[in-house]
Design an enzyme around this catalytic site. Structure first.
Site, mmCIF file in Angstrom:
data_model
loop_
_atom_site.group_PDB
_atom_site.id
_atom_site.type_symbol
_atom_site.label_atom_id
_atom_site.label_comp_id
_atom_site.label_asym_id
_atom_site.label_seq_id
_atom_site.Cartn_x
_atom_site.Cartn_y
_atom_site.Cartn_z
ATOM 1 N N HIS A 87 5.627 10.023 4.678
ATOM 2 C CA HIS A 87 4.325 9.520 4.118
ATOM 3 C C HIS A 87 2.940 10.242 4.889
ATOM 4 O O HIS A 87 3.110 10.625 6.065
ATOM 5 C CB HIS A 87 4.115 8.099 4.218
ATOM 6 C CG HIS A 87 3.927 7.605 5.893
ATOM 7 N ND1 HIS A 87 2.873 7.218 6.266
ATOM 8 C CD2 HIS A 87 4.981 7.158 6.602
ATOM 9 C CE1 HIS A 87 3.015 6.546 7.510
ATOM 10 N NE2 HIS A 87 4.558 6.483 7.530
ATOM 11 N N ASP A 89 -0.235 8.714 4.588
ATOM 12 C CA ASP A 89 -1.404 7.940 5.305
ATOM 13 C C ASP A 89 -1.004 7.456 6.311
ATOM 14 O O ASP A 89 0.014 7.813 7.125
ATOM 15 C CB ASP A 89 -1.329 6.638 4.417
ATOM 16 C CG ASP A 89 0.270 5.800 4.323
ATOM 17 O OD1 ASP A 89 1.160 6.585 3.996
ATOM 18 O OD2 ASP A 89 0.294 4.689 4.688
ATOM 19 N N ASP A 118 3.342 9.224 13.472
ATOM 20 C CA ASP A 118 3.630 8.295 12.543
ATOM 21 C C ASP A 118 2.625 8.722 11.177
ATOM 22 O O ASP A 118 1.600 8.055 11.181
ATOM 23 C CB ASP A 118 3.255 6.919 13.015
ATOM 24 C CG ASP A 118 3.859 5.974 11.662
ATOM 25 O OD1 ASP A 118 4.242 6.314 10.773
ATOM 26 O OD2 ASP A 118 3.203 4.666 11.807
ATOM 27 N N GLU A 152 2.289 4.236 2.729
ATOM 28 C CA GLU A 152 3.382 3.501 3.480
ATOM 29 C C GLU A 152 3.058 2.214 4.374
ATOM 30 O O GLU A 152 3.698 1.428 4.522
ATOM 31 C CB GLU A 152 4.258 4.556 4.352
ATOM 32 C CG GLU A 152 5.558 4.166 4.722
ATOM 33 C CD GLU A 152 5.600 3.395 5.881
ATOM 34 O OE1 GLU A 152 6.797 2.632 5.948
ATOM 35 O OE2 GLU A 152 4.616 3.441 6.542
ATOM 36 N N ASP A 176 10.768 8.700 10.021
ATOM 37 C CA ASP A 176 9.951 7.927 10.045
ATOM 38 C C ASP A 176 9.979 6.707 11.220
ATOM 39 O O ASP A 176 9.480 5.623 10.948
ATOM 40 C CB ASP A 176 9.212 7.205 8.834
ATOM 41 C CG ASP A 176 7.918 6.583 8.955
ATOM 42 O OD1 ASP A 176 7.146 6.822 10.214
ATOM 43 O OD2 ASP A 176 7.491 5.909 8.303
ATOM 44 N N ARG A 350 9.504 -10.203 10.638
ATOM 45 C CA ARG A 350 10.723 -9.416 10.387
ATOM 46 C C ARG A 350 12.061 -10.208 10.572
ATOM 47 O O ARG A 350 12.164 -10.725 11.659
ATOM 48 C CB ARG A 350 10.735 -8.179 11.284
ATOM 49 C CG ARG A 350 9.259 -7.664 11.327
ATOM 50 C CD ARG A 350 8.923 -6.780 10.255
ATOM 51 N NE ARG A 350 7.512 -6.309 10.312
ATOM 52 C CZ ARG A 350 6.882 -5.037 9.733
ATOM 53 N NH1 ARG A 350 7.903 -4.109 9.961
ATOM 54 N NH2 ARG A 350 5.759 -4.849 10.114
#
Ligand code: ZN
Ligand code: ZN
Length: 468
Positions: A87, A89, A118, A152, A176, A350
């Protein structure tokens, strides 16, 4: 033919760093406030996407731009599609940087910039791995689709649009996360806790404002409260002693009829809040003991009692552990409070297999009490994802990593939500080395240049084993 992957990768060092610098200079944080029909996520993400695709066209690869929100770099042919998912972004720069986050600098071999680890650094490593495979004319018997998202860090608008209009790969990985592999990812949901109005009553102090956080996937580094009324001596003393006693920075400033108080902690990715220092829950804990107006008291007390220093959600009543996927984690990340205005906390959770978002929502509501709060799931929850360790994809990636590093390899489950989860046989593979600190989403994010080059070598070898 034996290939010295590391030596081949080194040949691209200068070109790679130049291209990566081009990408890192673009502030590609989601900016829908400046979005247009042509660039719905704002100018930055679209610009970074076009810059990445331009590198690939310059080098002769087939590219596709999907509505300025996603893209593809394609190479090779065959019946199956092997996917790579990166990604362009980034999360917002945030405070605390020693250098300009969008002016990349290399200090002691580390490349500092927002997006370096990242995910622009790892993405460019994948891209150069493809170049290496092509330049060495290695056998490729599958379609390779390097798919690039631009949202993302938020809603996955780009990758979802891509999958609506383009074929999904049969198997693949996302660069990632970290080596040796991530073949399981916890479920992810954000729970918005909205506080209910309470009857006013006289009090020495009024909480007129409380705010912290910039994204639901980042532990807030700074938090600010404004209070009015007569500040008791005990609070004045606490403002001086709380910081040193708790490892945070506390600053206060007199206003016309009260104080503005700021706490600075340590931000982190919300996928593992243990080790971070959540500025907002410390600020609420500092203020909660004093005589505040009922709405302020309700807000501060709930945070101090149920959300402070509790990365496993024990005090929210949601703690849960699965043998394979590990602990549920809870991170309160966005705080908004005004009198006669929104009073809320967004908690990012999570969760492993064995529990679900609806159940967690119900539990938070009953812990905090229906008299005080209403809890909703913000956006859509993502279910837990797991690819079996015996899958040849997992085995090949682990073998490759071991061959390059000699390090022991093992399955790994994280709380992060990478693009690895978008297909059934999808995992995350690198590019963070096992001994490297995780600086994603933090101030002064960096990636060692040597690790980027090493990732090129590992990726080229791994992709070549999987597509030959
Ligand atoms: Zn990422
Ligand atoms: Zn991220």
């Amino acid at each position: 033919m034996t290939i010295d992957w590391q030596k081949e990768a080194e040949k691209y060092r200068d070109d790679l760093l130049q291209d990566l610098t081009t990408l890192l200079k673009i502030d590609s944080a989601r900016d829908v406030e400046h979005g247009t029909k042509a660039e719905p996520l704002g100018p930055g993400p679209a610009k970074a996407l076009r810059a990445m695709l331009a590198l690939a066209s310059r080098d002769g690869f087939d590219t596709l731009n999907v509505d300025n929100v996603a893209g593809r770099i394609a190479y090779g042919d065959g019946d199956e599609i092997f996917g790579l998912f990166g990604h362009m972004d980034v999360v917002p720069a945030g405070p605390g940087w020693n250098t300009d986050p969008f002016e990349p600098v290399i200090v002691d071999g580390n490349l500092f910039a927002r997006g370096s680890s990242d995910d622009k650094g790892p993405s460019i490593a994948v891209y150069y791995a493809l170049r290496l495979i092509r330049d060495l004319k290695l056998p490729v018997n599958k379609k390779i689709h390097f798919i690039i998202g631009t949202d993302e860090e938020s809603e996955w608008v780009g990758i979802n649009r891509y999958l609506e209009t383009q074929p999904a790969p049969d198997f693949g990985f996302s660069p990632d996360a970290e080596f040796p592999i991530i073949n399981g990812e916890k479920g992810i949901a954000t729970f918005k806790v909205t506080f209910k109005p309470v009857a006013a009553a006289p009090a020495a102090l009024t909480l007129t404002g409380f705010s912290a956080g910039i994204r639901t996937n980042m532990v807030p580094q700074d938090a600010t409260a404004t209070i009015t009324g007569t500040v008791p001596a005990a609070l004045t003393d606490a403002l001086a002693t709380f910081g040193p006693a708790n490892g945070v920075k506390v600053a206060s400033e007199k206003t016309a009829n009260g104080l503005t108080i700021t706490v600075t902690g340590k931000g982190a990715h919300a996928q593992e809040p243990r080790g971070a220092v959540n500025a907002a829950t410390y600020l609420a804990t500092l203020l909660a003991p004093y005589d505040f107006d009922p709405a302020g008291k309700q807000y501060l007390t709930a945070i101090a009692t149920h959300m402070h220093d509790d990365s496993r959600g024990h005090n929210l009543g949601v703690a849960y552990t699965d043998k394979l996927m590990g602990d549920l984690t809870a991170s309160p990340d966005l705080f908004t409070f005004g009198q006669d205005a929104e009073q809320s906390v967004a908690v990012n959770i999570r969760y492993p297999q064995g529990t679900d978002a609806e159940g967690i929502r119900d539990q938070i509501e009953s812990t905090l009490g229906l008299d005080h709060v209403a809890v909703t799931i913000d956006g859509h929850a993502q279910a837990p994802h797991y690819v079996d360790g015996s899958d040849p994809l997992v085995q090949t990636l682990l073998d490759t990593f071991h061959d390059h590093t000699g390090l022991p390899v093992h399955e790994q489950v994280i709380g992060g939500g990478t693009y690895g989860r978008i297909i059934t046989r999808g995992v995350a593979f690198g590019a963070q080395m096992p001994d490297q600190e995780n600086v994603m989403h933090q101030a002064n994010e960096y990636m060692p240049v040597a690790d980027i080059i090493r990732a090129v070598a590992i990726y080229a070898d791994a992709i070549s084993r999987l597509v030959k």
